[in-house]
Design a protein around this motif. Structure first.
Motif, short mmCIF file in Angstrom:
data_model
loop_
_atom_site.label_atom_id
_atom_site.label_comp_id
_atom_site.label_asym_id
_atom_site.label_seq_id
_atom_site.Cartn_x
_atom_site.Cartn_y
_atom_site.Cartn_z
N PHE A 243 0.96 -1.56 -0.05
CA PHE A 243 0.34 0.10 -0.17
C PHE A 243 0.79 1.51 -0.13
O PHE A 243 2.31 1.73 0.39
N ILE A 244 0.34 2.56 -0.20
CA ILE A 244 0.73 3.59 -0.59
C ILE A 244 0.39 4.40 0.52
O ILE A 244 -0.94 4.23 0.92
N THR A 245 0.86 5.25 1.00
CA THR A 245 0.19 6.70 2.10
C THR A 245 0.95 7.82 1.48
O THR A 245 1.60 8.01 1.34
N ASN A 246 -0.23 8.69 1.87
CA ASN A 246 0.06 10.10 1.73
C ASN A 246 -0.86 10.99 2.94
O ASN A 246 -2.29 9.93 2.82
N VAL A 247 -0.67 12.05 2.81
CA VAL A 247 -1.37 12.56 4.19
C VAL A 247 -3.34 13.12 3.66
O VAL A 247 -4.66 13.07 3.98
N ILE A 248 -3.06 12.75 2.04
CA ILE A 248 -4.77 13.37 1.50
C ILE A 248 -5.57 12.31 1.57
O ILE A 248 -6.86 11.90 1.57
N SER A 249 -4.91 11.85 0.54
CA SER A 249 -5.67 9.95 0.73
C SER A 249 -5.79 9.02 1.14
O SER A 249 -6.51 8.15 1.23
N GLY A 250 -4.56 9.17 3.09
CA GLY A 250 -4.81 8.37 3.67
C GLY A 250 -3.57 6.90 3.25
O GLY A 250 -2.35 6.64 2.96
N ILE A 251 -4.01 5.67 3.31
CA ILE A 251 -3.77 4.45 2.63
C ILE A 251 -4.45 3.87 1.72
O ILE A 251 -5.45 4.04 1.45
N THR A 252 -3.80 4.08 0.15
CA THR A 252 -4.47 3.32 -0.94
C THR A 252 -3.86 1.78 -1.28
O THR A 252 -1.88 1.69 -1.22
N SER A 253 -4.36 0.71 -1.27
CA SER A 253 -4.16 -0.61 -1.39
C SER A 253 -3.54 -0.56 -2.64
O SER A 253 -4.67 -0.56 -3.93
N VAL A 254 -2.88 -1.02 -3.10
CA VAL A 254 -1.87 -1.98 -4.44
C VAL A 254 -2.76 -3.69 -4.51
O VAL A 254 -2.54 -4.21 -3.42
N THR A 255 -3.42 -3.40 -5.92
CA THR A 255 -4.45 -4.98 -6.24
C THR A 255 -3.48 -5.90 -6.75
O THR A 255 -3.81 -7.06 -6.39
N LYS A 256 -2.66 -4.36 -7.48
CA LYS A 256 -1.45 -5.73 -8.61
C LYS A 256 -0.58 -5.11 -9.24
O LYS A 256 -0.46 -3.94 -9.22
N TYR A 257 0.66 -5.80 -9.72
CA TYR A 257 1.48 -5.83 -9.85
C TYR A 257 1.78 -6.63 -10.81
O TYR A 257 2.80 -8.15 -9.73
N ARG A 258 1.92 -6.56 -11.87
CA ARG A 258 2.68 -7.45 -12.97
C ARG A 258 1.78 -8.64 -12.65
O ARG A 258 0.39 -8.77 -12.47
N LYS A 259 1.73 -9.88 -12.97
CA LYS A 259 0.89 -10.92 -12.73
C LYS A 259 0.81 -11.58 -10.63
O LYS A 259 0.40 -12.62 -10.80
N LYS A 260 1.35 -10.34 -9.47
CA LYS A 260 0.51 -10.60 -8.90
C LYS A 260 -0.23 -9.88 -8.13
O LYS A 260 -0.41 -8.74 -8.42
N GLN A 261 -1.11 -10.18 -7.52
CA GLN A 261 -1.85 -9.73 -6.89
C GLN A 261 -2.31 -9.77 -5.76
O GLN A 261 -1.88 -10.37 -4.99
N TYR A 262 -2.45 -8.97 -4.93
CA TYR A 262 -2.36 -8.87 -3.52
C TYR A 262 -3.92 -8.27 -2.96
O TYR A 262 -5.06 -7.87 -3.31
N ASN A 263 -3.97 -8.67 -1.12
CA ASN A 263 -4.99 -8.48 -0.35
C ASN A 263 -5.24 -6.97 -0.03
O ASN A 263 -3.99 -6.09 -0.17
N ASN A 264 -5.79 -6.83 1.15
CA ASN A 264 -5.59 -5.38 1.61
C ASN A 264 -6.28 -5.79 3.06
O ASN A 264 -7.00 -5.07 3.78
N GLU A 265 -6.94 -6.25 3.68
CA GLU A 265 -6.78 -7.09 5.13
C GLU A 265 -6.20 -6.16 6.27
O GLU A 265 -6.38 -5.46 6.81
N VAL A 266 -4.67 -6.12 5.82
CA VAL A 266 -4.27 -4.82 7.22
C VAL A 266 -4.17 -3.81 6.52
O VAL A 266 -3.58 -3.08 7.38
#
Length: 281
Positions: A243-266
């Protein structure tokens, strides 16, 4: 309305010219700040980062640049834009006054405060796909200048253009050691099992205000272990979450990088704790 050195001006008013050093040389700093109902989120860390960055850039710090005075100017700007009871994005830009070429001749600085509305007062979690890719055309230096919010953001801009042209939501930036240090618009966190990892400032990533807040939240959460260590590109596909953080959007979860799919529970757990934290400010 725009606040220029304490004067409220109509948007579109011409108050800068071609000799502006921010325009000519990128001789400027900025802070992007979230404000909700006239409560300035993380104002002290923002202010302290601005002061530290001004020292790094050898910008003179005027006597009236106190946390109280600049905070009041922000609130006046919000009021002038009818945003004092809403969620708003504020940009505070500080630049060296005109004079000289590469070597400045002025010992004065000016500032601009802008404000615009945000959709929600809370940090929220998006359910939309969010795919990222590495940006390899240019690198950030693992040095002190990369950690501050100066107006020299060419690598970030080019990474954003690359992402837009290629159908990605964001790009990840590398330093000269080919380590992943951040996204084009925020700090980066990886999660593997119960370990949350983020690059240290010494790698050249932005000294992010929300990064600091989240690190403190993670340290107080016994189920997670925090590591501030360099991140190689190979680790991205091994992670459970990103995930990516900044003060405006807070926490932005990444769902995909190349063939890798991510969850976002944490990420959702941390988002809830972040919202609880800002309610206590």
């Amino acid at each position: 309305m725009v606040n220029f050195n304490g004067r409220l001006l109509e948007k579109g008013t011409a108050f800068l010219d071609e000799s502006n050093r921010g325009l000519r040389y990128g001789d400027a700093l900025f802070e992007t700040i979230r404000v909700v109902n006239s409560k300035i989120f993380f104002w002290e860390p923002h202010y302290l980062r601005l002061m530290a960055s001004m020292r790094i850039m050898r910008l003179p710090i005027p006597m009236h640049f106190t946390m109280e005075q600049l905070g009041e100017e922000i609130l006046q700007t919000l009021k002038a834009n009818s945003l004092e009871s809403k969620a708003a994005r504020v940009r505070l830009t500080v630049f060296r006054d005109q004079g000289g070429y590469y070597t400045p001749t002025s010992t004065d600085v000016s500032y601009i405060i802008e404000a615009s509305a945000l959709e929600t007062p809370f940090y929220t979690s998006s359910q939309q796909p969010y795919e990222v890719e590495l940006f390899k055309d240019h690198y950030l230096d693992a040095g002190l200048l990369s950690t501050i919010k100066s107006s020299n953001k060419l690598v970030n801009i080019l990474a954003g253009v690359f992402a837009s042209e290629n159908g990605y939501q964001n790009c990840l930036l590398l330093n000269q050691h080919k380590n992943v240090i951040e996204a084009s618009n925020g700090n980066l966190f990886l999660i593997k099992n119960n370990t949350i990892k983020t690059p240290p400032i010494t790698q050249g990533c932005l000294n992010g205000v929300l990064r600091k807040q989240l690190i403190e939240i993670i340290k107080k959460t016994p189920e997670f272990e925090l590591e501030e260590e360099p991140i190689s590109p190979f680790e991205l596909q091994k992670a459970d979450e990103m995930f990516i953080t900044n003060v405006i959007s807070g926490i932005t979860s990444v769902t995909k990088y190349r063939k890798k799919q991510y969850n976002n529970e944490v990420a959702k757990t941390l988002l809830g704790r972040l919202n609880a934290h800002v309610r206590l400010l």
